[in-house]
Design a protein around this motif. Structure first.
Motif, PDB file in Angstrom:
ATOM      1  N   ALA A 116      59.539 -12.147 -85.321  1.00  0.00           N
ATOM      2  CA  ALA A 116      59.942 -11.195 -86.760  1.00  0.00           C
ATOM      3  C   ALA A 116      60.851 -11.631 -87.724  1.00  0.00           C
ATOM      4  O   ALA A 116      60.655 -11.787 -88.962  1.00  0.00           O
ATOM      5  CB  ALA A 116      60.101  -9.837 -86.399  1.00  0.00           C
ATOM      6  N   GLN A 141      53.346  -8.623 -81.425  1.00  0.00           N
ATOM      7  CA  GLN A 141      54.966  -8.422 -81.527  1.00  0.00           C
ATOM      8  C   GLN A 141      55.266  -7.619 -82.595  1.00  0.00           C
ATOM      9  O   GLN A 141      56.367  -7.216 -82.605  1.00  0.00           O
ATOM     10  CB  GLN A 141      55.588  -9.883 -81.613  1.00  0.00           C
ATOM     11  CG  GLN A 141      55.193 -10.865 -80.604  1.00  0.00           C
ATOM     12  CD  GLN A 141      53.870 -11.827 -80.931  1.00  0.00           C
ATOM     13  OE1 GLN A 141      53.053 -11.115 -81.677  1.00  0.00           O
ATOM     14  NE2 GLN A 141      54.076 -13.014 -80.658  1.00  0.00           N
ATOM     15  N   LEU A 142      54.368  -7.306 -83.494  1.00  0.00           N
ATOM     16  CA  LEU A 142      54.819  -6.516 -84.683  1.00  0.00           C
ATOM     17  C   LEU A 142      54.100  -5.164 -84.653  1.00  0.00           C
ATOM     18  O   LEU A 142      54.222  -4.457 -85.870  1.00  0.00           O
ATOM     19  CB  LEU A 142      54.646  -7.372 -86.065  1.00  0.00           C
ATOM     20  CG  LEU A 142      55.257  -8.476 -86.416  1.00  0.00           C
ATOM     21  CD1 LEU A 142      54.820  -9.250 -87.728  1.00  0.00           C
ATOM     22  CD2 LEU A 142      56.652  -8.350 -86.141  1.00  0.00           C
ATOM     23  N   ARG A 173      61.520  -5.880 -87.576  1.00  0.00           N
ATOM     24  CA  ARG A 173      60.122  -5.584 -87.841  1.00  0.00           C
ATOM     25  C   ARG A 173      59.761  -5.352 -89.201  1.00  0.00           C
ATOM     26  O   ARG A 173      58.612  -5.861 -89.919  1.00  0.00           O
ATOM     27  CB  ARG A 173      59.700  -4.828 -86.763  1.00  0.00           C
ATOM     28  CG  ARG A 173      58.182  -4.429 -86.862  1.00  0.00           C
ATOM     29  CD  ARG A 173      57.768  -3.395 -85.569  1.00  0.00           C
ATOM     30  NE  ARG A 173      56.726  -2.933 -85.724  1.00  0.00           N
ATOM     31  CZ  ARG A 173      56.193  -1.613 -86.267  1.00  0.00           C
ATOM     32  NH1 ARG A 173      56.988  -0.749 -86.502  1.00  0.00           N
ATOM     33  NH2 ARG A 173      55.035  -1.218 -86.339  1.00  0.00           N
TER      34      ARG A 173
END
Length: 180
Positions: A43, A62-63, A85
């Motif tokens: 991020a 991951q986000l 994020r």
């Protein structure tokens, strides 16, 4: 997961999970990958203005979401990741918008809005995408929905930056009365 559970798992693993276990701290083995660290690094790289590419049309795992940890000792780490994020989602939206990929830009901006419904910069990202597509009415509709929510929940008006974003379309700030 408690220290003793980690230690027992470590003893069953071929490579071991725990590198060091002292009375006041626990160190994981170097080969143990911590998903939060990986997601935060990813991020941070995406949020950087020096990063010139953007992920594809789907939000990377991951986000997608902030881990739902509520232990007191994790509050700061969780908040740091949440902010990183959000910045990454907005930066990716900007890069897609600049590249003319408005669908992807809108998806990332809306993901930021869903993550933090009162975040003004996320709503500006959505509005900017609508304006980039030439959808002034959609930009105004989104601004008005956000303006109402902000007033209802916080008793605040939109920021000057948010109001100025629509000013060129209206000849005035978005929430100012039209000239008579």
């Amino acid at each position: 997961m408690g220290r003793s559970a980690l230690w027992r798992l470590s003893r069953r693993s071929d490579r071991g999970l725990v590198a060091d276990l002292h009375f006041s701290r626990l160190s994981l083995a170097p080969h143990v990958d911590i998903d939060l660290h990986s997601a935060a690094t990813y991020a941070t790289a995406l949020a950087s203005d020096r990063h010139d590419s953007a992920p594809g049309p789907d939000v990377p795992p991951q986000l997608r979401d902030v881990p739902s940890w509520y232990d007191d000792w994790l509050v700061d780490a969780r908040e740091h990741f949440r902010q990183t994020r959000l910045h990454a989602l907005e930066a990716i939206s900007r890069r897609h918008r600049r590249a003319g990929r408005m669908g992807e830009a809108l998806m990332y901006a809306m993901t930021a809005v869903e993550a933090e419904p009162l975040r003004q910069s996320a709503h500006r990202a959505v509005t900017a995408v609508h304006l980039g597509e030439g959808n002034v009415a959609e930009a105004l509709r989104h601004f008005d929905l956000y303006r109402r929510r902000l007033r209802r929940e916080l008793g605040l008006p939109p920021s000057p930056e948010s109001r100025r974003l629509l000013a060129p379309c209206l000849g005035r700030p978005a929430d100012a009365s039209p000239p008579r």
